[in-house]
Design an enzyme around this catalytic site. Structure first.
Site, PDB file in Angstrom:
ATOM      1  N   LYS A  54     -44.231 108.598  73.120  1.00  0.00           N
ATOM      2  CA  LYS A  54     -43.864 107.772  74.292  1.00  0.00           C
ATOM      3  C   LYS A  54     -44.579 106.635  74.389  1.00  0.00           C
ATOM      4  O   LYS A  54     -43.754 105.295  74.781  1.00  0.00           O
ATOM      5  CB  LYS A  54     -44.218 108.588  75.704  1.00  0.00           C
ATOM      6  CG  LYS A  54     -43.209 109.837  75.795  1.00  0.00           C
ATOM      7  CD  LYS A  54     -43.862 110.639  76.974  1.00  0.00           C
ATOM      8  CE  LYS A  54     -42.879 111.977  77.128  1.00  0.00           C
ATOM      9  NZ  LYS A  54     -43.439 112.992  77.720  1.00  0.00           N
ATOM     10  N   GLN A  98     -47.723 114.868  82.024  1.00  0.00           N
ATOM     11  CA  GLN A  98     -47.293 115.494  80.844  1.00  0.00           C
ATOM     12  C   GLN A  98     -47.453 117.076  81.095  1.00  0.00           C
ATOM     13  O   GLN A  98     -48.541 117.425  81.743  1.00  0.00           O
ATOM     14  CB  GLN A  98     -48.045 114.902  79.804  1.00  0.00           C
ATOM     15  CG  GLN A  98     -47.789 115.726  78.276  1.00  0.00           C
ATOM     16  CD  GLN A  98     -46.160 115.305  77.851  1.00  0.00           C
ATOM     17  OE1 GLN A  98     -45.587 114.381  78.126  1.00  0.00           O
ATOM     18  NE2 GLN A  98     -45.682 116.476  77.065  1.00  0.00           N
ATOM     19  N   ASP A 121     -38.544 111.476  84.720  1.00  0.00           N
ATOM     20  CA  ASP A 121     -38.572 112.718  84.318  1.00  0.00           C
ATOM     21  C   ASP A 121     -36.982 113.264  85.035  1.00  0.00           C
ATOM     22  O   ASP A 121     -36.665 114.223  84.338  1.00  0.00           O
ATOM     23  CB  ASP A 121     -39.301 113.836  84.504  1.00  0.00           C
ATOM     24  CG  ASP A 121     -40.438 113.703  83.242  1.00  0.00           C
ATOM     25  OD1 ASP A 121     -39.960 113.724  82.082  1.00  0.00           O
ATOM     26  OD2 ASP A 121     -41.702 114.215  83.335  1.00  0.00           O
TER      27      ASP A 121
END
Ligand code: GUN
Length: 343
Positions: A54, A98, A121
């Site tokens: 990422k 995460q 997200d």
């Protein structure tokens, strides 16, 4: 092989090039870049490799990228305080925590603490609700389903009126992609069936699918005789079935298999995604797209008429339009020309 291979790696490069172009224009014209923070708690090896990818992608695109690594002893209270700090930081447009988190931390509480307008997200209940409403309400479609929709659209597969069968009902893939595919709009407007572990005759449902999306987590679950000739098959499964030595690096790597028996299915399907190299590369790509969208959204002011059918959208920068590449895929914000009398 009769099926056309849907190469996620190639489509990823097209989308990343579009995003990079936007970012360099925004930087040049307005002196702003998208800001993404990734919070990693602990040292889970799989999480470290996701996060590294990422960061590399965000840096390559010219984003402001903040990597916030925390020890796995970090308390829930301190993690919530950290999220609050980034919620208030105007240079940060996307916050990603995460997963998985250490056991002493309540994952739900943490995800709910992220400002829904920075939840790139798309996991916050507000964004799940926005997705369910559809259309202009959608802010951040979750990244893997958004990637699937991009693969379908950019491969020229007709979704309008198509029979879509989704195998699996997870919160991250099955439920959202089913929802997205029956909404009105581009890359959608389909008739959707969701099948799962309690479905009586999986094969019968799959055989009806013009578009078969499989996210079950079971290697080779879908057999070739379950596939309608010419169908588009999207395999979301990433199952580790063994290890091998990489020819490139000489290191041990996982042998991956999808949920579809690829070798046999490719002779029957019209379009098919490989594993790896199909859906996988799209998740981080769509995370980048959501972060760029978030920057645009932070600079938008929607006039009160937005509730009526004549929505006018005013830009603080008066850039005029949001590039269609940023809005493509899902039926999201519909931009109308600026009215002369709009503020
Ligand atoms: N862990 C594995 N995949 C993901 C993802 O897409 N988002 C977050 N936040 N954590 C993950």
């Amino acid at each position: 092989m009769s099926a056309k291979l849907i190469k996620g790696t190639e489509i990823r490069e097209q989308i990343l090039a579009e995003i990079a172009g936007e970012v360099s224009q925004l930087k040049e014209k307005h002196g702003v870049v998208p800001g993404l923070v990734t919070i990693l708690v602990g040292q889970n090896p799989a999480s470290i490799s996701y996060v590294t990818l990422k960061i590399q992608t965000a840096e390559r695109l010219g984003f402001k990228e903040v990597q916030d690594n925390q020890p796995d002893t970090l308390s829930e209270k301190d993690l919530l305080a950290l999220i609050d700090k980034y919620n208030k930081d105007d240079s940060i447009h996307g916050i990603l925590v995460q997963l998985p988190l250490p056991k002493h931390v309540d994952e739900k509480k943490v995800l709910n603490a992220i400002d829904p307008d920075k939840d790139v997200d798309g996991f916050h209940p507000v964004n799940v609700g926005r997705l369910m409403i559809g259309g202009a309400e959608v802010k951040f479609p979750p990244c893997t389903p958004a990637g699937i929709q991009e693969l379908i659209v950019r491969s020229g597969v007709e979704t309008n009126g198509a029979e879509v069968v989704v195998v699996g009902r997870s919160n991250i893939v099955g439920k959202p992609i089913a929802n997205m595919m029956f909404q009105k709009g581009r890359g959608a407007n389909s008739t959707v069936t969701v099948v799962h572990t309690a479905t009586k005759d999986l094969a019968a449902h799959c055989k009806r699918a013009d578009i078969l999306i499989v996210a079950a987590g079971v290697p080779d679950l879908v057999k070739p005789e379950w596939i309608k000739p010419g169908a588009c098959v999207i395999d979301v499964g990433v199952n580790r079935v063994g290890e091998k030595i990489s020819k490139k690096t000489g290191k041990k790597i996982a042998i991956l298999k999808g949920d579809v028996d690829f070798d046999a299915a490719k002779e029957i399907a019209g379009f098919i995604t490989p594993v790896p190299g199909g859906v996988g590369p799209m998740t981080i790509t769509m995370l980048m797209k959501n972060t760029l969208k978030s920057l645009y959204a932070s600079q938008l002011a929607v006039t009160p008429e937005s509730v009526s059918c004549h929505r006018t959208i005013r830009f603080f920068w008066s850039v005029g339009t949001i590039p269609s590449s940023i809005l493509s895929g899902v039926g999201e914000v519909e931009l109308l020309p600026r009215r002369k009398d709009s503020p």
